[in-house]
Design a protein around this motif. Sequence first.
Motif, PDB file in Angstrom:
ATOM      1  N   TYR A 277       1.059  -1.237  -0.523  1.00  0.00           N
ATOM      2  CA  TYR A 277      -0.029  -0.029   0.331  1.00  0.00           C
ATOM      3  C   TYR A 277       0.280   0.961  -0.187  1.00  0.00           C
ATOM      4  O   TYR A 277       2.534   1.803   0.709  1.00  0.00           O
TER       5      TYR A 277
ATOM      6  N   ALA B  91      -6.119   7.539   2.870  1.00  0.00           N
ATOM      7  CA  ALA B  91      -5.675   6.603   3.438  1.00  0.00           C
ATOM      8  C   ALA B  91      -5.308   6.277   2.543  1.00  0.00           C
ATOM      9  O   ALA B  91      -4.439   6.164   1.492  1.00  0.00           O
TER      10      ALA B  91
ATOM     11  N   LEU C 195      -4.230   0.870  -2.214  1.00  0.00           N
ATOM     12  CA  LEU C 195      -3.453  -0.667  -3.160  1.00  0.00           C
ATOM     13  C   LEU C 195      -2.885  -0.463  -3.819  1.00  0.00           C
ATOM     14  O   LEU C 195      -3.554   0.118  -5.094  1.00  0.00           O
TER      15      LEU C 195
ATOM     16  N   TYR D 252       3.883   0.153   2.778  1.00  0.00           N
ATOM     17  CA  TYR D 252       3.641  -0.592   3.562  1.00  0.00           C
ATOM     18  C   TYR D 252       3.069  -1.758   3.006  1.00  0.00           C
ATOM     19  O   TYR D 252       2.328  -1.803   2.016  1.00  0.00           O
TER      20      TYR D 252
ATOM     21  N   ILE E 236      -4.179 -10.113  10.737  1.00  0.00           N
ATOM     22  CA  ILE E 236      -3.189  -9.677   9.780  1.00  0.00           C
ATOM     23  C   ILE E 236      -2.587  -8.656  10.246  1.00  0.00           C
ATOM     24  O   ILE E 236      -3.146  -8.152  11.052  1.00  0.00           O
TER      25      ILE E 236
ATOM     26  N   PHE F  10       0.719  -5.708   9.249  1.00  0.00           N
ATOM     27  CA  PHE F  10       1.247  -4.983   8.276  1.00  0.00           C
ATOM     28  C   PHE F  10       2.557  -4.799   8.743  1.00  0.00           C
ATOM     29  O   PHE F  10       3.123  -4.673  10.041  1.00  0.00           O
TER      30      PHE F  10
ATOM     31  N   VAL G 276      -9.045  -0.795   9.893  1.00  0.00           N
ATOM     32  CA  VAL G 276      -8.279  -1.049  10.907  1.00  0.00           C
ATOM     33  C   VAL G 276      -7.197   0.589  10.900  1.00  0.00           C
ATOM     34  O   VAL G 276      -8.243   1.312  11.243  1.00  0.00           O
TER      35      VAL G 276
ATOM     36  N   GLN H 182      -5.037   3.755  12.859  1.00  0.00           N
ATOM     37  CA  GLN H 182      -3.785   4.003  12.709  1.00  0.00           C
ATOM     38  C   GLN H 182      -3.315   5.370  13.938  1.00  0.00           C
ATOM     39  O   GLN H 182      -4.167   6.270  13.943  1.00  0.00           O
TER      40      GLN H 182
ATOM     41  N   LEU I 212       0.032   1.452  10.183  1.00  0.00           N
ATOM     42  CA  LEU I 212      -1.748   0.681  10.409  1.00  0.00           C
ATOM     43  C   LEU I 212      -1.516  -0.361  11.007  1.00  0.00           C
ATOM     44  O   LEU I 212      -0.764  -1.956  11.298  1.00  0.00           O
TER      45      LEU I 212
ATOM     46  N   TRP J  70      -4.654  -3.898  12.275  1.00  0.00           N
ATOM     47  CA  TRP J  70      -5.634  -4.558  12.176  1.00  0.00           C
ATOM     48  C   TRP J  70      -6.410  -4.383  13.109  1.00  0.00           C
ATOM     49  O   TRP J  70      -5.512  -4.772  13.980  1.00  0.00           O
TER      50      TRP J  70
ATOM     51  N   TYR K 174     -10.021   3.712   9.985  1.00  0.00           N
ATOM     52  CA  TYR K 174     -10.835   3.194   8.490  1.00  0.00           C
ATOM     53  C   TYR K 174     -11.362   2.014   8.349  1.00  0.00           C
ATOM     54  O   TYR K 174     -10.667   0.068   9.251  1.00  0.00           O
TER      55      TYR K 174
ATOM     56  N   PHE L  87      -7.098  -5.049   1.149  1.00  0.00           N
ATOM     57  CA  PHE L  87      -7.963  -4.316   1.167  1.00  0.00           C
ATOM     58  C   PHE L  87      -7.202  -2.973  -0.728  1.00  0.00           C
ATOM     59  O   PHE L  87      -6.394  -2.547  -0.132  1.00  0.00           O
TER      60      PHE L  87
ATOM     61  N   TRP M  87     -10.549   2.279   1.035  1.00  0.00           N
ATOM     62  CA  TRP M  87     -10.845   2.334   1.955  1.00  0.00           C
ATOM     63  C   TRP M  87     -11.797   3.613   1.805  1.00  0.00           C
ATOM     64  O   TRP M  87     -11.455   4.216   1.210  1.00  0.00           O
ATOM     65  N   GLY M  88     -12.001   3.741   3.295  1.00  0.00           N
ATOM     66  CA  GLY M  88     -12.681   5.005   3.747  1.00  0.00           C
ATOM     67  C   GLY M  88     -11.810   6.580   3.583  1.00  0.00           C
ATOM     68  O   GLY M  88     -10.252   6.018   4.235  1.00  0.00           O
ATOM     69  N   GLN M  89     -11.967   7.400   4.201  1.00  0.00           N
ATOM     70  CA  GLN M  89     -11.531   8.400   4.587  1.00  0.00           C
ATOM     71  C   GLN M  89     -11.004   8.516   5.951  1.00  0.00           C
ATOM     72  O   GLN M  89      -9.744   8.679   6.132  1.00  0.00           O
TER      73      GLN M  89
END
Lengths: 107, 123
Positions: A36, A43, A46, A87, A96, A98, B37, B39, B45, B47, B95, B110, B113-115
């Motif tokens: 990403y 945001a 991908l 990332y 999951i 990162f 997710v 941050q 990030l 999960w 997010y 993914f 993603w939303g904002q």
Amino acid sequence: EIVLTQSPATLSLSPGERATLSCRASQSVSSYLAWYQQKPGQAPRLLIYDASNRAIGIPARFSGSGSGTDFTLTISSLEPEDFAVYYCQQRSNWPITFGQGTRLEIK
Amino acid sequence: EVQLLESGGGLVQPGGSLRLSCAASGFTFTSYAMTWVRQAPGKGLEWVSTISGPGGSTYYADSVKGRFTISRDNLKNTLYLQMNSLRAEDTAVYYCAKRGVSSGSTLPSFDYWGQGTLVTVSS
């Protein structure tokens, strides 16, 4: 938990240069690795899924390779808009996870 | 066009509760697992939680297990995250993210993603 270690933490390059970012997994994730890009205040986006597949709309200068525990994201010729944080993420096992990110900055 | 719009963030005291929502459009919502997710400020990030398309399977990070509950309303095309017993370390932008189209492992990457919505836990 699978730990993803990205290197380098920061990469300083100039537009037009080639960027090579690394992601190493603490155990095999097969090819279930994504990359990403995230710019400040935005945001994540991908870029690559399943190690080497470009997501929709991603320019061909982005490519991914690797399998098992060692993966690479390559940007063949940097454009000004490519300077961001990158990332990696594994989807082999729960949870999951990162990587901690690589910051690609303008030299 | 896929759109994900989070809401519900804000300032809450330690020990308090908050419910986040994510309104989805532009795709067949019930067909896709959805994920939260987060941050933390200046950090990477993390999960948080995933729910299957029909909603029958849920998964949580250990850091939120027992405190957060993910759910979805497939008639309203909306994803939720109920957050209880909030701590300072839950402060983050949250997010929601849609599972990407991929095969093999049932776990998601993914593609949208939303904002994000900011949750601040502080007294």
